[in-house]
Write a protein that holds these residues in place. Structure first.
Motif, PDB file in Angstrom:
ATOM      1  N   UNK A  19      48.692  56.041  37.723  1.00 39.51           N
ATOM      2  CA  UNK A  19      49.370  55.167  38.821  1.00 39.51           C
ATOM      3  C   UNK A  19      48.341  54.677  39.860  1.00 39.51           C
ATOM      4  N   UNK A  20      47.256  55.556  40.060  1.00 42.43           N
ATOM      5  CA  UNK A  20      46.402  55.073  41.076  1.00 42.43           C
ATOM      6  C   UNK A  20      45.508  54.098  40.645  1.00 42.43           C
ATOM      7  N   UNK A  21      45.309  53.717  39.327  1.00 40.96           N
ATOM      8  CA  UNK A  21      44.452  52.611  38.819  1.00 40.96           C
ATOM      9  C   UNK A  21      45.273  51.462  38.711  1.00 40.96           C
ATOM     10  N   UNK A  22      46.758  51.724  38.484  1.00 38.23           N
ATOM     11  CA  UNK A  22      47.614  50.519  38.288  1.00 38.23           C
ATOM     12  C   UNK A  22      47.913  50.224  39.853  1.00 38.23           C
ATOM     13  N   UNK A  23      48.293  51.231  40.562  1.00 40.48           N
ATOM     14  CA  UNK A  23      49.084  50.749  42.039  1.00 40.48           C
ATOM     15  C   UNK A  23      50.181  50.438  42.078  1.00 40.48           C
ATOM     16  N   UNK A  24      50.999  50.226  43.155  1.00 37.42           N
ATOM     17  CA  UNK A  24      52.073  49.616  43.204  1.00 37.42           C
ATOM     18  C   UNK A  24      52.480  48.161  42.684  1.00 37.42           C
ATOM     19  N   UNK A  25      53.529  48.112  41.904  1.00 33.69           N
ATOM     20  CA  UNK A  25      53.697  47.048  41.361  1.00 33.69           C
ATOM     21  C   UNK A  25      52.482  46.663  40.551  1.00 33.69           C
ATOM     22  N   UNK A  26      51.561  47.201  40.072  1.00 29.25           N
ATOM     23  CA  UNK A  26      50.320  46.828  39.160  1.00 29.25           C
ATOM     24  C   UNK A  26      49.348  46.097  40.209  1.00 29.25           C
ATOM     25  N   UNK A  27      49.552  46.270  41.360  1.00 33.63           N
ATOM     26  CA  UNK A  27      48.358  45.623  42.356  1.00 33.63           C
ATOM     27  C   UNK A  27      47.188  45.740  42.125  1.00 33.63           C
ATOM     28  N   UNK A  28      46.906  47.131  42.186  1.00 34.27           N
ATOM     29  CA  UNK A  28      45.254  47.413  41.915  1.00 34.27           C
ATOM     30  C   UNK A  28      44.802  47.007  40.543  1.00 34.27           C
ATOM     31  N   UNK A  29      45.663  47.132  39.453  1.00 36.40           N
ATOM     32  CA  UNK A  29      45.045  46.602  38.221  1.00 36.40           C
ATOM     33  C   UNK A  29      44.837  45.229  38.093  1.00 36.40           C
ATOM     34  N   UNK A  30      45.850  44.387  38.970  1.00 41.70           N
ATOM     35  CA  UNK A  30      45.606  42.926  38.960  1.00 41.70           C
ATOM     36  C   UNK A  30      44.491  42.592  40.005  1.00 41.70           C
ATOM     37  N   UNK A  31      44.146  43.397  40.895  1.00 37.97           N
ATOM     38  CA  UNK A  31      43.131  42.880  41.576  1.00 37.97           C
ATOM     39  C   UNK A  31      41.659  43.303  40.858  1.00 37.97           C
ATOM     40  N   UNK A  32      41.627  44.284  40.036  1.00 41.25           N
ATOM     41  CA  UNK A  32      40.505  44.657  39.185  1.00 41.25           C
ATOM     42  C   UNK A  32      40.092  43.536  38.108  1.00 41.25           C
ATOM     43  N   UNK A  33      41.404  43.288  37.733  1.00 34.00           N
ATOM     44  CA  UNK A  33      41.087  42.141  36.526  1.00 34.00           C
ATOM     45  C   UNK A  33      40.690  40.767  37.196  1.00 34.00           C
ATOM     46  N   UNK A  34      41.301  40.168  38.400  1.00 37.75           N
ATOM     47  CA  UNK A  34      40.857  39.218  39.126  1.00 37.75           C
ATOM     48  C   UNK A  34      39.365  39.304  39.272  1.00 37.75           C
ATOM     49  N   UNK A  35      38.969  40.276  39.831  1.00 36.46           N
ATOM     50  CA  UNK A  35      37.560  40.562  40.111  1.00 36.46           C
ATOM     51  C   UNK A  35      36.689  40.390  38.900  1.00 36.46           C
ATOM     52  N   UNK A  36      36.996  40.976  37.891  1.00 38.97           N
ATOM     53  CA  UNK A  36      36.029  41.153  36.646  1.00 38.97           C
ATOM     54  C   UNK A  36      36.170  39.715  36.087  1.00 38.97           C
ATOM     55  N   UNK A  37      37.228  39.054  36.171  1.00 38.54           N
ATOM     56  CA  UNK A  37      37.455  37.854  35.548  1.00 38.54           C
ATOM     57  C   UNK A  37      36.318  36.938  36.099  1.00 38.54           C
ATOM     58  N   UNK A  38      36.544  36.912  37.518  1.00 34.65           N
ATOM     59  CA  UNK A  38      35.567  35.856  38.385  1.00 34.65           C
ATOM     60  C   UNK A  38      34.096  36.264  37.964  1.00 34.65           C
TER      61      UNK A  38
END
Lengths: 79, 212
Positions: free
Chosen positions: A45-64
């Protein structure tokens, strides 16, 4: 040069309660690099975050960061 | 976080005094202009003498940027309720901002998480080469230009869709503008800010407009 494996590891280890159980595997491909992230049982849950927010943020940054090198980066979080 | 406050006729003068008192070299000064003294009265500058949180913030952001492969210069400025962190890179700025600031939002979210794990009660606002500041200024200028047109034509106009925070910023900026009022239509994400001519000839008579 960006080391996305290290970046993911760094972020995940900082977020979880059990940093020792964090591991990242890099699966290189021609255009797409896949990163498989594994964490301890209670830490998912810690790396996914509420509503997947954390996972999404990590994905956005590595994509960039990957785009700068003309590649695609995909993050898979394994259970 | 410790600081001293000094007065002067201008902000520069106040800062100069504070620097002399503390012996902090100008290039290392972390300060905030509380009152610029431009609209009468004195200027007041707050100079920070000790900021333990600064090191943590700098360390986390620096480490993160290194892993991202970005050679970054990091500048941390204390604000009223948070720290403003401006990141400048050599060639990564546009990648770090992303389309419409998408990557920057992700950076902001993630770095806040990482920093909060170390120091629970601090909030940072991440910016890249002043992008957010520029965007804020752009929005305010645009809103003022629309307000001017509304006054000239007597017709109401709509702003492009804004986030909640942007909408608040615009409404605050327009508070002191005479002869117009603002209201929103729609709800949730569909909310649109409308700038309309003031209903009364004398804006002071009606409620809703700011009292100054």
């Amino acid at each position: 040069m960006a080391d996305l494996k290290e970046l993911i590891e760094y972020v995940a280890k900082a977020l979880v309660d059990n940093p020792d159980l964090v591991s990242v595997t890099e699966i290189p491909g021609e255009k797409t690099v896949i990163y498989e992230l594994k964490v301890g049982e209670g830490d998912l849950g810690k790396v996914i975050g509420r509503e997947g927010k954390t996972a999404k943020a990590i994905r956005t940054i590595i994509s960039a960061a990957a785009m700068k090198k003309g590649k695609r980066a995909v993050l898979e979080i394994l259970e | 976080m410790r600081y001293i406050e000094e007065r002067g006729r201008t902000a520069e003068e106040a800062l100069q005094r504070a620097l002399e008192k503390t012996g902090i070299p100008p290039e290392e000064a972390v300060y905030e202009v509380v009152r610029d003294g431009l609209s009468g009265g004195f200027a007041l500058v707050r100079l920070y003498t000790e900021i333990p949180e600064l090191d943590t913030i700098e360390q986390v952001v620096t480490e993160f940027m290194e892993k991202l492969g970005a050679k970054a210069e990091i500048e941390v400025m204390p604000k009223r309720t948070k720290y403003y962190v401006n990141i400048r890179t050599r060639r990564m700025d546009s990648a770090l901002i992303g389309r419409g600031g998408k990557t920057l939002d992700a950076l902001d979210y993630l770095l806040n998480l990482l920093i909060k794990r170390k120091v629970p009660d601090i909030t940072v606002e991440i910016d890249v080469s002043g992008y957010k500041e520029r965007k804020r200024q752009f929005l305010i200028n645009k809103a003022r230009a629309i307000a001017r047109r509304v006054r000239e034509t007597g017709r109401e106009m709509r702003m492009d869709p804004l986030t909640v925070r942007e909408s608040r910023l615009v409404r605050n900026a327009l508070k002191k503008e005479k002869g117009i009022r603002t209201y929103t239509v729609g709800r949730g994400d569909e909310k649109v800010l409308v700038i309309a001519p003031a209903t009364d000839q004398s804006s002071s008579a009606s409620g809703g407009s700011s009292s100054d």
